[in-house]
Design a protein around this motif. Structure first.
Motif, PDB file in Angstrom:
ATOM      1  N   TRP A  19       0.837  -1.203   0.000  1.00  0.00           N
ATOM      2  CA  TRP A  19       0.000   0.000   0.000  1.00  0.00           C
ATOM      3  C   TRP A  19       0.872   1.254   0.000  1.00  0.00           C
ATOM      4  CZ3 TRP A  19      -0.772   3.515   4.213  1.00  0.00           C
ATOM      5  CH2 TRP A  19      -1.771   4.467   3.982  1.00  0.00           C
ATOM      6  N   SER A  20       1.923   1.271   0.834  1.00  0.00           N
ATOM      7  CA  SER A  20       2.797   2.447   0.892  1.00  0.00           C
ATOM      8  C   SER A  20       3.522   2.648  -0.440  1.00  0.00           C
ATOM      9  CB  SER A  20       3.802   2.322   2.043  1.00  0.00           C
ATOM     10  OG  SER A  20       4.689   1.240   1.837  1.00  0.00           O
ATOM     11  N   LYS A  21       3.928   1.562  -1.082  1.00  0.00           N
ATOM     12  CA  LYS A  21       4.600   1.672  -2.381  1.00  0.00           C
ATOM     13  C   LYS A  21       3.630   2.170  -3.454  1.00  0.00           C
ATOM     14  CE  LYS A  21       7.985  -1.866  -1.233  1.00  0.00           C
ATOM     15  NZ  LYS A  21       8.367  -3.283  -1.427  1.00  0.00           N
ATOM     16  N   ALA A 112      12.750  -4.218 -10.000  1.00  0.00           N
ATOM     17  CA  ALA A 112      13.517  -3.563  -8.939  1.00  0.00           C
ATOM     18  C   ALA A 112      12.589  -3.370  -7.744  1.00  0.00           C
ATOM     19  CB  ALA A 112      14.047  -2.222  -9.410  1.00  0.00           C
ATOM     20  N   VAL A 113      13.173  -3.120  -6.588  1.00  0.00           N
ATOM     21  CA  VAL A 113      12.404  -2.879  -5.370  1.00  0.00           C
ATOM     22  C   VAL A 113      12.187  -1.380  -5.213  1.00  0.00           C
ATOM     23  CG1 VAL A 113      12.399  -3.105  -2.843  1.00  0.00           C
ATOM     24  CG2 VAL A 113      13.279  -4.969  -4.266  1.00  0.00           C
ATOM     25  N   VAL A 114      10.971  -1.007  -4.845  1.00  0.00           N
ATOM     26  CA  VAL A 114      10.619   0.396  -4.614  1.00  0.00           C
ATOM     27  C   VAL A 114      11.071   0.788  -3.210  1.00  0.00           C
ATOM     28  CG1 VAL A 114       8.725   2.059  -4.459  1.00  0.00           C
ATOM     29  CG2 VAL A 114       8.592   0.161  -6.103  1.00  0.00           C
ATOM     30  N   ASP A 115      12.028   1.688  -3.125  1.00  0.00           N
ATOM     31  CA  ASP A 115      12.491   2.226  -1.844  1.00  0.00           C
ATOM     32  C   ASP A 115      12.151   3.706  -1.809  1.00  0.00           C
ATOM     33  OD1 ASP A 115      13.533  -0.189  -0.902  1.00  0.00           O
ATOM     34  OD2 ASP A 115      15.522   0.186  -1.731  1.00  0.00           O
ATOM     35  N   ASN A 131      12.333   0.783   2.558  1.00  0.00           N
ATOM     36  CA  ASN A 131      10.874   0.764   2.503  1.00  0.00           C
ATOM     37  C   ASN A 131      10.308   0.092   3.749  1.00  0.00           C
ATOM     38  OD1 ASN A 131      10.718  -2.149   2.023  1.00  0.00           O
ATOM     39  ND2 ASN A 131      11.386  -1.710  -0.067  1.00  0.00           N
ATOM     40  N   ILE A 132       8.995  -0.033   3.829  1.00  0.00           N
ATOM     41  CA  ILE A 132       8.337  -0.624   5.000  1.00  0.00           C
ATOM     42  C   ILE A 132       8.756  -2.089   5.175  1.00  0.00           C
ATOM     43  CG2 ILE A 132       6.099  -1.231   6.024  1.00  0.00           C
ATOM     44  CD1 ILE A 132       6.597   1.805   5.929  1.00  0.00           C
ATOM     45  N   GLY A 133       8.809  -2.835   4.065  1.00  0.00           N
ATOM     46  CA  GLY A 133       9.222  -4.234   4.137  1.00  0.00           C
ATOM     47  C   GLY A 133      10.632  -4.372   4.683  1.00  0.00           C
TER      48      GLY A 133
END
Length: 162
Positions: A19-21, A112-115, A131-133
């Motif tokens: 959700w945050s991403k 890629a990972v969203v940071d 990020n949150i994760g």
């Protein structure tokens, strides 16, 4: 009940992470490369992490291999969570698994990972955006370390021996 709580922790972390991403990717200022200060010690800035922790192994073609390894780790975490009798371990491992799943989803979806979280104290910046994760993974590992360090050693059946 304990096992269910671990899976719920994983689902909660995964849900909040994704959700945050979504919110970050839907924000025109952030997708435009701007930095937003949201608290005295926290900025939002969109960064695409093509590697793993701290951007390691960001080479081309690594995303599938990294996703497969991460998936195997998540399965091992769920097995650990299922077997442990300790609540703190169950919740910590659930949080770690939820964060890892969120990053695997990003890697498979976007490559890629969203940071987007950047911590700082005044002009002193934490060198990595996360990020949150990622936060759940770090907090889970810290909880596991503290649980292990603070547990009482087993008492010998016969204190005079050994």
């Amino acid at each position: 009940m304990r096992r269910l709580a671990g899976f719920l922790a994983a689902a909660l972390v995964l849900g909040v992470d994704q959700w945050s991403k979504y919110l970050v990717l839907a924000s025109p200022p952030l997708t435009g490369g701007k930095l937003l200060t949201v608290a005295p010690m926290l900025n939002l800035v969109l960064v695409w992490n093509h590697g793993i922790t701290f951007g390691l192994f960001a080479g081309a073609g690594a995303k599938i291999v990294i996703a497969l390894i991460a998936t195997a780790v998540v399965l091992a975490l769920f097995a650990w969570m299922w077997r442990t009798p300790k609540w703190v371990v169950t919740l910590a491992v659930g949080g770690i698994a939820g964060g890892a799943i969120g990053n695997v989803i990003d890697r498979l979806r976007f490559g890629a990972v969203v940071d987007f979280l950047q911590a700082h104290i005044g002009a002193l910046y934490y060198p990595w955006v996360f990020n949150i994760g990622d936060s759940a993974i770090v907090c889970g590992v810290i909880a596991l370390m503290l649980e292990n360090l603070l547990q009482k050693p087993p008492v010998a059946a016969n204190p005079g021996e050994g």
